[in-house]
Design a protein around this motif. Structure first.
Motif, short mmCIF file in Angstrom:
data_model
loop_
_atom_site.label_atom_id
_atom_site.label_comp_id
_atom_site.label_asym_id
_atom_site.label_seq_id
_atom_site.Cartn_x
_atom_site.Cartn_y
_atom_site.Cartn_z
N GLY A 172 9.92 -19.55 -19.43
CA GLY A 172 10.31 -20.86 -18.89
C GLY A 172 11.04 -20.76 -17.56
N GLU A 218 8.96 -21.41 -13.96
CA GLU A 218 8.93 -22.72 -13.31
C GLU A 218 10.30 -23.06 -12.70
N ILE A 219 11.36 -22.64 -13.39
CA ILE A 219 12.71 -22.91 -12.87
C ILE A 219 12.91 -22.23 -11.51
N ARG A 266 0.04 -21.08 -12.70
CA ARG A 266 0.15 -22.52 -12.96
C ARG A 266 1.13 -23.19 -12.00
N ARG A 268 -6.27 -28.14 -15.11
CA ARG A 268 -5.57 -28.73 -16.26
C ARG A 268 -5.72 -27.78 -17.44
N PHE A 303 -2.58 -27.30 -23.47
CA PHE A 303 -1.29 -26.75 -23.87
C PHE A 303 -1.45 -25.89 -25.11
N VAL A 316 19.99 -25.12 -17.81
CA VAL A 316 18.67 -24.62 -17.37
C VAL A 316 17.69 -24.64 -18.55
N LEU A 317 18.16 -24.29 -19.72
CA LEU A 317 17.28 -24.33 -20.90
C LEU A 317 16.83 -25.76 -21.19
N PHE A 358 16.39 -28.11 -18.83
CA PHE A 358 15.32 -28.36 -17.84
C PHE A 358 14.01 -27.75 -18.35
N GLU A 359 14.09 -26.52 -18.86
CA GLU A 359 12.88 -25.86 -19.36
C GLU A 359 12.23 -26.67 -20.48
N ASN A 364 10.32 -29.36 -18.97
CA ASN A 364 9.10 -28.85 -18.33
C ASN A 364 7.98 -28.68 -19.35
N ARG A 365 8.34 -28.20 -20.54
CA ARG A 365 7.32 -28.03 -21.58
C ARG A 365 6.79 -29.39 -22.03
N GLU A 406 4.28 -30.63 -19.69
CA GLU A 406 2.99 -29.96 -19.90
C GLU A 406 2.27 -30.47 -21.14
N GLN A 407 3.07 -30.77 -22.18
CA GLN A 407 2.47 -31.16 -23.46
C GLN A 407 1.95 -32.59 -23.44
N PRO A 434 1.04 -34.78 -20.61
CA PRO A 434 0.79 -35.17 -19.22
C PRO A 434 0.21 -36.57 -19.08
N LYS A 436 7.45 -35.77 -14.34
CA LYS A 436 8.76 -35.52 -13.75
C LYS A 436 8.99 -36.47 -12.58
#
Lengths: 333, 333
Positions: free
Chosen positions: A93, A96-97, A141, A326, A329, B41-42, B44-45, B48-49, B52-53, B55, B60
């Motif tokens: 993770g 991306e950060i 990605r 795309r 997931f 930060v975790l 934010f992660e 982010n997932r 992705e899951q 979309p 964001k």
């Protein structure tokens, strides 16, 4: 256009001014070797302060638009990279950060085995690890370039083939020209360039034929031969300029926290520091010398312009934005 | 356009679908209360997932362009915020770092004294601290909105005056309508709105007259009176919806790691959890009820549209980009 594919200087206003004097429009700078994530954040912060302090000389580079802006305003766009995956620790993770924070290149290894792949100083090279394969896909990605400059042969070839986007060796030279452990064999350079990737030529003396005494003519002839072999459009400069660094920094690069003993890397006990740079490339002000040297080899103007910067520009333009593909997931490999 | 100025739900596909059903184009979500930088930060992660899951449901949000994109593609743009400055620890450099990661709002305090200002539950309010003044300037520079929802009166008024860009109270109600400790006195709302800032009305039952039994008519009449007093263009919705959260999360919000005892905040020992939401706002699908209720007060269409989302849109458009003001580096205050 002039773009340097890698530098790791002890940055100062002096060096930022030299970048301008040398007409360097963009530079990929190393901001982490063995730093973990939290330490790397402090390095990002340090650069943020420099961008505030020297807004007339440098600016943060996130995409090629920033190179255009830098050129239009007489500045150098600075792109960030890591020479080791230490900043992402064991957490995919964080890929991306760090990209959100501005990282655009990450080496999968720095000389040693990492969680992702094998470094060029290890005795055994087992290729990409399980996590390595996952992380390369994630780098693809988000738009973080796989850099294999310090990786071992098999790992590099596997990364070039596994990666869905072109990868880079930002700073090295051909092994058959100067047989340093870090220089790259033909099959390795071929795997990277045939998959659309880039190879940046290094001016770091330990990677040069004749080391610090290497002539500009020899260096540029080597590039001209590589252009014939791999195609000029896949080549650039990655000077590996480590200007004004104290020996303590060389030690951090080589030793990090992975050993309690001193590892001299390409140096030796009697010669532990950075070697002197060749006379024709003392610092960023000498960028033009390489351009003159390349012209003298008979490469044409388009080829010379490509190697001096246009090729990196094209590569940057294709590499730093999130993938448009795309993904389903959870569809692991 | 519908924009919610604050939510802190236990996010799931169900809630993302409800955002769509309620026509919520953008939402400011809390991603940290007492988390330090590394823990944030975790978070934010985690988001982010989710991006992705899901979309097709969420994306964001970094600027108002993202709201436009979200509307054009039938999604909700998610903007991040912190309810406390814990994520920046004691390091002003982290302000730009969290902005790079996507944070767009930060409260200077969460009920207690922080390094920056005083929270609304403290006995003494000494106003902005030395670091607080510096951090507000840095937030102004990078485009991170000062949110004073949980701050004490003097601190809030000082922040509104010290900040060079408009600030926000994202989720609260007027104290003279419902005298909760967290609701805001006239002078406080006036300081924020007269300096160009925004006030978001909360549906959190402890902030409502009659708590969970508050009627939609009462809520909307209160907004209409505030529009007369402060100008409708400075008002929005900030529901403070905390959907599907277990009581353990209420405890984390209130207690964090700052005490070993239980603090019930606006609850009590016999009623430690979240109170039930009013019938007319059970979840995001009920956003339209507020719009209907506002129309019934006699507010005109432009005013209703402003409060439902256009005002936040304008505020977001002016708040999230780096300041164009060129600061002399090192000119402290």
């Amino acid at each position: 256009m002039r773009i340097d594919g890698l530098q790791y200087a002890n940055w100062s206003e002096k060096i930022f001014r030299q970048l301008r004097e040398g007409g360097v429009d963009a530079v990929h700078v190393t901001i982490a070797y063995h730093e973990n994530f939290r330490e790397t954040v402090l390095n990002f912060e340090h650069w943020n302060r420099w961008f505030e302090q020297y807004p007339d000389l440098i600016m943060k580079g996130l995409g090629v638009d920033d190179i255009d802006t830098a050129r239009a305003t007489g500045r150098t766009a600075v792109f960030f990279g890591f020479q080791n995956p230490s900043p992402i620790e064991d957490d995919i993770g964080l890929v991306e950060i760090v990209h959100s924070l501005g990282a655009r290149f990450m080496q999968l290894t720095y000389n040693n085995q990492s969680l992702l792949a094998t470094g060029c100083y290890e005795a055994e090279d087992a290729g990409l690890t399980r996590m390595g394969k996952q992380v390369v896909r994630e780098m693809n990605r988000v738009g973080l370039v796989v850099d294999m400059s310090h990786s071992a042969d098999r790992s590099t070839i596997e990364a070039a083939e596994w990666s869905e986007r072109p990868i880079a060796i930002t700073h090295a030279n051909p092994h058959d020209w100067a047989p340093a452990l870090r220089n790259k064999r033909d099959a390795v350079i071929r795997a990277v360039t045939e998959n659309g990737g880039m190879f940046g030529f290094s001016v770091y003396p330990y990677h040069l034929k004749g080391k610090s005494g290497c002539t500009l003519e020899d260096f540029c002839e080597m590039i001209a031969r590589a252009a014939e072999r791999y195609g000029p459009e896949h080549l650039g400069i990655g000077t590996d300029l480590c200007q004004d660094q104290p020996d303590s920094v060389v030690e951090w690069m080589r030793v990090g926290r992975w050993t309690k003993q001193i590892d001299y890397g390409e140096g030796s006990k009697s010669d532990p520091g950075f070697p002197p740079m060749p006379l024709w490339f003392q610092d960023n002000r000498h960028f033009g010398n390489i351009e003159v040297g390349l012209r003298a080899t008979g490469l044409n103007e388009t080829e010379v312009a490509g190697i001096m910067g246009d090729n990196w520009y094209r590569f940057f333009s294709e590499s730093f934005a999130p993938s448009t593909k795309r993904e389903e997931f959870g569809s692991g490999n």
